[in-house]
Design an enzyme around this catalytic site. Structure first.
Site, PDB file in Angstrom:
ATOM      1  N   LEU A 193       0.828  -1.217   0.000  1.00  0.00           N
ATOM      2  CA  LEU A 193       0.000   0.000   0.000  1.00  0.00           C
ATOM      3  C   LEU A 193       0.861   1.265   0.000  1.00  0.00           C
ATOM      4  O   LEU A 193       0.861   2.049   0.947  1.00  0.00           O
ATOM      5  CB  LEU A 193      -0.992   0.007   1.173  1.00  0.00           C
ATOM      6  N   THR A 194       1.614   1.432  -1.080  1.00  0.00           N
ATOM      7  CA  THR A 194       2.325   2.691  -1.303  1.00  0.00           C
ATOM      8  C   THR A 194       1.296   3.730  -1.732  1.00  0.00           C
ATOM      9  O   THR A 194       0.088   3.441  -1.788  1.00  0.00           O
ATOM     10  CB  THR A 194       3.361   2.542  -2.435  1.00  0.00           C
ATOM     11  N   ALA A 247       5.180  -3.238  -7.958  1.00  0.00           N
ATOM     12  CA  ALA A 247       6.322  -2.513  -8.524  1.00  0.00           C
ATOM     13  C   ALA A 247       6.137  -1.023  -8.280  1.00  0.00           C
ATOM     14  O   ALA A 247       5.030  -0.553  -8.036  1.00  0.00           O
ATOM     15  CB  ALA A 247       6.421  -2.769 -10.028  1.00  0.00           C
ATOM     16  N   THR A 257      12.280  -1.974  -4.767  1.00  0.00           N
ATOM     17  CA  THR A 257      11.083  -2.810  -4.965  1.00  0.00           C
ATOM     18  C   THR A 257      11.202  -3.683  -6.216  1.00  0.00           C
ATOM     19  O   THR A 257      10.961  -4.889  -6.170  1.00  0.00           O
ATOM     20  CB  THR A 257       9.825  -1.925  -5.046  1.00  0.00           C
ATOM     21  N   THR A 308       6.837  -4.972 -18.595  1.00  0.00           N
ATOM     22  CA  THR A 308       6.445  -3.905 -19.513  1.00  0.00           C
ATOM     23  C   THR A 308       7.187  -4.014 -20.849  1.00  0.00           C
ATOM     24  O   THR A 308       8.289  -4.587 -20.895  1.00  0.00           O
ATOM     25  CB  THR A 308       6.770  -2.548 -18.855  1.00  0.00           C
ATOM     26  N   ASP A 309       6.625  -3.396 -21.888  1.00  0.00           N
ATOM     27  CA  ASP A 309       7.340  -3.343 -23.170  1.00  0.00           C
ATOM     28  C   ASP A 309       8.475  -2.317 -23.126  1.00  0.00           C
ATOM     29  O   ASP A 309       9.300  -2.266 -24.038  1.00  0.00           O
ATOM     30  CB  ASP A 309       6.379  -3.040 -24.329  1.00  0.00           C
ATOM     31  N   GLU A 310       8.516  -1.508 -22.062  1.00  0.00           N
ATOM     32  CA  GLU A 310       9.556  -0.466 -21.997  1.00  0.00           C
ATOM     33  C   GLU A 310      10.958  -1.061 -21.841  1.00  0.00           C
ATOM     34  O   GLU A 310      11.948  -0.374 -22.064  1.00  0.00           O
ATOM     35  CB  GLU A 310       9.258   0.524 -20.857  1.00  0.00           C
ATOM     36  N   TYR A 367      13.169   3.394 -14.416  1.00  0.00           N
ATOM     37  CA  TYR A 367      12.049   2.453 -14.281  1.00  0.00           C
ATOM     38  C   TYR A 367      12.234   1.238 -15.186  1.00  0.00           C
ATOM     39  O   TYR A 367      12.211   0.091 -14.723  1.00  0.00           O
ATOM     40  CB  TYR A 367      10.720   3.153 -14.619  1.00  0.00           C
ATOM     41  N   SER A 413      15.052  -1.030 -14.230  1.00  0.00           N
ATOM     42  CA  SER A 413      14.784  -1.868 -13.049  1.00  0.00           C
ATOM     43  C   SER A 413      13.853  -3.029 -13.419  1.00  0.00           C
ATOM     44  O   SER A 413      14.009  -4.144 -12.920  1.00  0.00           O
ATOM     45  CB  SER A 413      14.208  -1.032 -11.895  1.00  0.00           C
ATOM     46  N   LYS A 414      12.901  -2.783 -14.317  1.00  0.00           N
ATOM     47  CA  LYS A 414      12.012  -3.869 -14.753  1.00  0.00           C
ATOM     48  C   LYS A 414      12.799  -4.883 -15.601  1.00  0.00           C
ATOM     49  O   LYS A 414      12.601  -6.094 -15.479  1.00  0.00           O
ATOM     50  CB  LYS A 414      10.833  -3.322 -15.565  1.00  0.00           C
ATOM     51  N   PRO A 417      -1.005  19.111 -19.810  1.00  0.00           N
ATOM     52  CA  PRO A 417       0.408  19.165 -20.202  1.00  0.00           C
ATOM     53  C   PRO A 417       0.792  18.077 -21.205  1.00  0.00           C
ATOM     54  O   PRO A 417       0.498  16.909 -21.010  1.00  0.00           O
ATOM     55  CB  PRO A 417       1.143  18.941 -18.868  1.00  0.00           C
ATOM     56  N   GLY A 453      15.268  11.683 -21.849  1.00  0.00           N
ATOM     57  CA  GLY A 453      15.409  10.299 -22.340  1.00  0.00           C
ATOM     58  C   GLY A 453      14.124   9.688 -22.870  1.00  0.00           C
ATOM     59  O   GLY A 453      14.023   8.465 -22.995  1.00  0.00           O
TER      60      GLY A 453
HETATM   61  N1  LIG Z   1       0.635   0.644 -16.138  1.00  0.00           N
HETATM   62  C1  LIG Z   1       1.071   0.174 -17.289  1.00  0.00           C
HETATM   63  O1  LIG Z   1       0.738   0.716 -18.355  1.00  0.00           O
HETATM   64  C2  LIG Z   1       1.931  -1.068 -17.332  1.00  0.00           C
HETATM   65  C3  LIG Z   1       2.203  -1.653 -18.572  1.00  0.00           C
HETATM   66  C4  LIG Z   1       2.938  -2.843 -18.608  1.00  0.00           C
HETATM   67  C5  LIG Z   1       3.379  -3.414 -17.435  1.00  0.00           C
HETATM   68  N2  LIG Z   1       3.127  -2.824 -16.232  1.00  0.00           N
HETATM   69  C6  LIG Z   1       3.612  -3.516 -15.020  1.00  0.00           C
HETATM   70  O2  LIG Z   1       2.460  -4.023 -14.354  1.00  0.00           O
HETATM   71  C7  LIG Z   1       2.663  -3.993 -12.949  1.00  0.00           C
HETATM   72  C8  LIG Z   1       1.527  -3.232 -12.280  1.00  0.00           C
HETATM   73  O3  LIG Z   1       1.512  -1.898 -12.796  1.00  0.00           O
HETATM   74  P1  LIG Z   1       0.452  -0.834 -12.269  1.00  0.00           P
HETATM   75  O4  LIG Z   1       0.312   0.191 -13.331  1.00  0.00           O
HETATM   76  O5  LIG Z   1      -0.742  -1.537 -11.765  1.00  0.00           O
HETATM   77  O6  LIG Z   1       1.256  -0.206 -11.048  1.00  0.00           O
HETATM   78  P2  LIG Z   1       0.706   0.667  -9.824  1.00  0.00           P
HETATM   79  O7  LIG Z   1       1.801   1.629  -9.516  1.00  0.00           O
HETATM   80  O8  LIG Z   1      -0.653   1.175 -10.097  1.00  0.00           O
HETATM   81  O9  LIG Z   1       0.566  -0.398  -8.630  1.00  0.00           O
HETATM   82  C9  LIG Z   1       1.668  -0.990  -8.005  1.00  0.00           C
HETATM   83  C10 LIG Z   1       1.187  -1.690  -6.751  1.00  0.00           C
HETATM   84  O10 LIG Z   1       2.329  -2.319  -6.142  1.00  0.00           O
HETATM   85  C11 LIG Z   1       2.317  -2.020  -4.757  1.00  0.00           C
HETATM   86  N3  LIG Z   1       3.715  -2.026  -4.277  1.00  0.00           N
HETATM   87  C12 LIG Z   1       4.693  -1.141  -4.607  1.00  0.00           C
HETATM   88  N4  LIG Z   1       5.824  -1.457  -3.956  1.00  0.00           N
HETATM   89  C13 LIG Z   1       5.570  -2.564  -3.216  1.00  0.00           C
HETATM   90  C14 LIG Z   1       6.345  -3.380  -2.345  1.00  0.00           C
HETATM   91  N5  LIG Z   1       7.622  -3.098  -2.084  1.00  0.00           N
HETATM   92  N6  LIG Z   1       5.761  -4.462  -1.779  1.00  0.00           N
HETATM   93  C15 LIG Z   1       4.448  -4.753  -2.020  1.00  0.00           C
HETATM   94  N7  LIG Z   1       3.668  -4.005  -2.815  1.00  0.00           N
HETATM   95  C16 LIG Z   1       4.219  -2.931  -3.415  1.00  0.00           C
HETATM   96  C17 LIG Z   1       1.665  -0.654  -4.643  1.00  0.00           C
HETATM   97  O11 LIG Z   1       1.142  -0.419  -3.340  1.00  0.00           O
HETATM   98  C18 LIG Z   1       0.593  -0.745  -5.717  1.00  0.00           C
HETATM   99  O12 LIG Z   1      -0.607  -1.295  -5.184  1.00  0.00           O
HETATM  100  C19 LIG Z   1       4.030  -3.372 -12.710  1.00  0.00           C
HETATM  101  O13 LIG Z   1       4.955  -4.407 -12.502  1.00  0.00           O
HETATM  102  C20 LIG Z   1       4.333  -2.636 -14.010  1.00  0.00           C
HETATM  103  O14 LIG Z   1       5.710  -2.592 -14.236  1.00  0.00           O
HETATM  104  C21 LIG Z   1       2.414  -1.672 -16.157  1.00  0.00           C
END
Ligand SMILES: NC(=O)c1ccc[n+]([C@@H]2O[C@H](COP(=O)([O-])OP(=O)(O)OC[C@H]3O[C@@H](n4cnc5c(N)ncnc54)[C@H](O)[C@@H]3O)[C@@H](O)[C@H]2O)c1
Length: 363
Positions: A34-35, A82, A99, A133-135, A170, A173-174, A225, A304
């Site tokens: 719950l960040t 993440a 994380t 992610t695709d990034e 980001y 790290s992924k 923006p 970047g």
């Molecule tokens: N959002 C996108 O467009 C996208 C696209 C491709 C992949 N992803 C990947 O999908 C995953 C989820 O993305 P999202 O957009 O839902 O992210 P988000 O930031 O909305 O949610 C991340 C969640 O992880 C929790 N968290 C963070 N650090 C933590 C820790 N140390 N321990 C336990 N919980 C922790 C947070 O509380 C939050 O609920 C990520 O791994 C991201 O890299 C996201």
């Protein structure tokens, strides 16, 4: 199945939990720290179901994870926890290293220790699904940067074989966490599957990301923006299509494989913002036929900034039969309608420190 979902209070994680509870017979334990990005309110529609449970745990805390595995005895892990926002990773990469890399390592080790002691049949059925992610692939040539139309016709896409070349803290790290997960398969025979997905949009998206930020700023009469010229291309996928894809992969995917997930929706950021303004002009018209487009403001580009992402999602479609149900316009319209009717959620998730200020410019 009993599925341990990390990051289930986040944007995509909560869509996955809602999908599993509402459409399958499986159970979920949501493990989330719950960040600022995690909100249990996003799970209000399923949290009273007896197949759902929650543990507030940091994935970097190995001792806590060991207890969770011993107690819950999951059949599968879907790892979404993440730090996920590129701009925040520019301002402060430390949390991303902690994380995304250390946390994934500690989760892998806790899961491997648990898996290694399972009876043969359960051990064979166990899956660790790493959501990425695709990034990680870096960026692709942009049509505006290519001179001949002949070459433009065959612009490349990211495939599962594209080499990694991450650009931001980001994505680096992924990429690192993806490498760890694959190494755990190769070295220890740990049963992993990796998915790499394009940009998601949809309900319950924290308002630091482009789509919700634009909708909320537009409604409040604030500037919209656009980073640089706004010609950066992303491949957009509706979050519920992603949740279905992830469940398809955890139930049908092959161990050791990677699946790219995308929506076949390449759009320039400026096009996305124009579409949002047009939908808002229709659903929430401004006085005197003014348009929300008048609020668009160009700001300094992201350091970047990747030029173009685009996914070849052919493998998951051919092998597992998944394809997106929403088009870009149907998904975007649903998203705008959701934000218009969920102002209370938007208010609550912004009660903390974040007030939609610009992030990721400090160098
Ligand atoms: N959002 C996108 O467009 C996208 C696209 C491709 C992949 N992803 C990947 O999908 C995953 C989820 O993305 P999202 O957009 O839902 O992210 P988000 O930031 O909305 O949610 C991340 C969640 O992880 C929790 N968290 C963070 N650090 C933590 C820790 N140390 N321990 C336990 N919980 C922790 C947070 O509380 C939050 O609920 C990520 O791994 C991201 O890299 C996201």
């Amino acid at each position: 199945m009993k599925i341990l979902v990390t990051g289930g209070a986040g944007f995509i994680g909560s869509a996955v939990v809602r999908h599993i509870i509402q459409n399958t017979q499986d159970s979920v334990l949501n493990v989330d720290k719950l960040t600022y990005a995690g909100n249990l309110e996003s799970l209000a529609t399923v949290s009273s179901d007896e197949r759902y449970s929650f543990a507030q745990v940091d994935i970097c805390d190995r001792a806590a994870l060991d207890k969770i595995f011993a107690h819950y005895q999951p059949d599968a892990v879907m790892h979404l926890a993440a730090e996920s926002h590129v701009d925040r990773s520019i301002d402060g990469p430390a949390e991303f290293i902690q994380t995304n890399i250390v946390g994934t390592y500690s989760l892998l080790e806790a899961a491997r220790a648990y898996w290694s002691k399972l009876p043969t049949e359960q051990k064979a059925a166990f899956r660790f699904h790493h959501i990425s992610t695709d990034e990680v692939y870096g960026d692709l040539p942009h049509p505006l940067d290519i001179e001949t139309s002949a070459t433009q016709g065959s612009l490349p896409l990211f495939t599962e074989k594209t080499a990694y070349a991450p650009s931001s803290p980001y994505s680096a790290s992924k990429a690192s966490s993806d490498h760890l997960v694959r190494a755990w398969h190769r070295t220890y025979g740990f049963p992993v599957i990796v998915t790499n997905c394009s940009n998601n949009y949809g309900p319950y998206h924290f308002p630091e990301k482009l789509v919700p930020l634009i909708i909320l700023n537009a409604l409040e009469g604030k500037a919209l923006p656009i980073y640089g010229s706004g010609d950066q291309i992303r491949d957009w996928l509706y979050v519920e299509d992603h949740a279905r894809a992830l469940y398809t992969v955890i139930t049908k995917g092959r161990i050791g494989e990677t699946y790219n997930i995308g929506g076949h929706n390449e759009k320039q950021n400026l096009e996305v913002v124009h579409s949002l303004c047009e939908i808002l002009d229709e659903l929430k018209p401004l006085p005197a036929q003014a348009s929300y487009k008048d609020q668009i403001t160009h700001v300094a580009d992201r350091p970047g900034h990747d030029r173009r992402y685009a996914i070849d999602a052919g493998k998951i479609e051919r092998e597992l039969g998944w394809k997106p149900q929403e088009t870009f316009m149907t998904g975007l319209r649903k998203t705008v309608q959701w934000y218009l009717t969920h102002q209370d959620w938007c208010q609550h998730v912004q009660d903390g420190s974040y007030q939609r200020e610009r992030l990721g410019v400090s160098l």
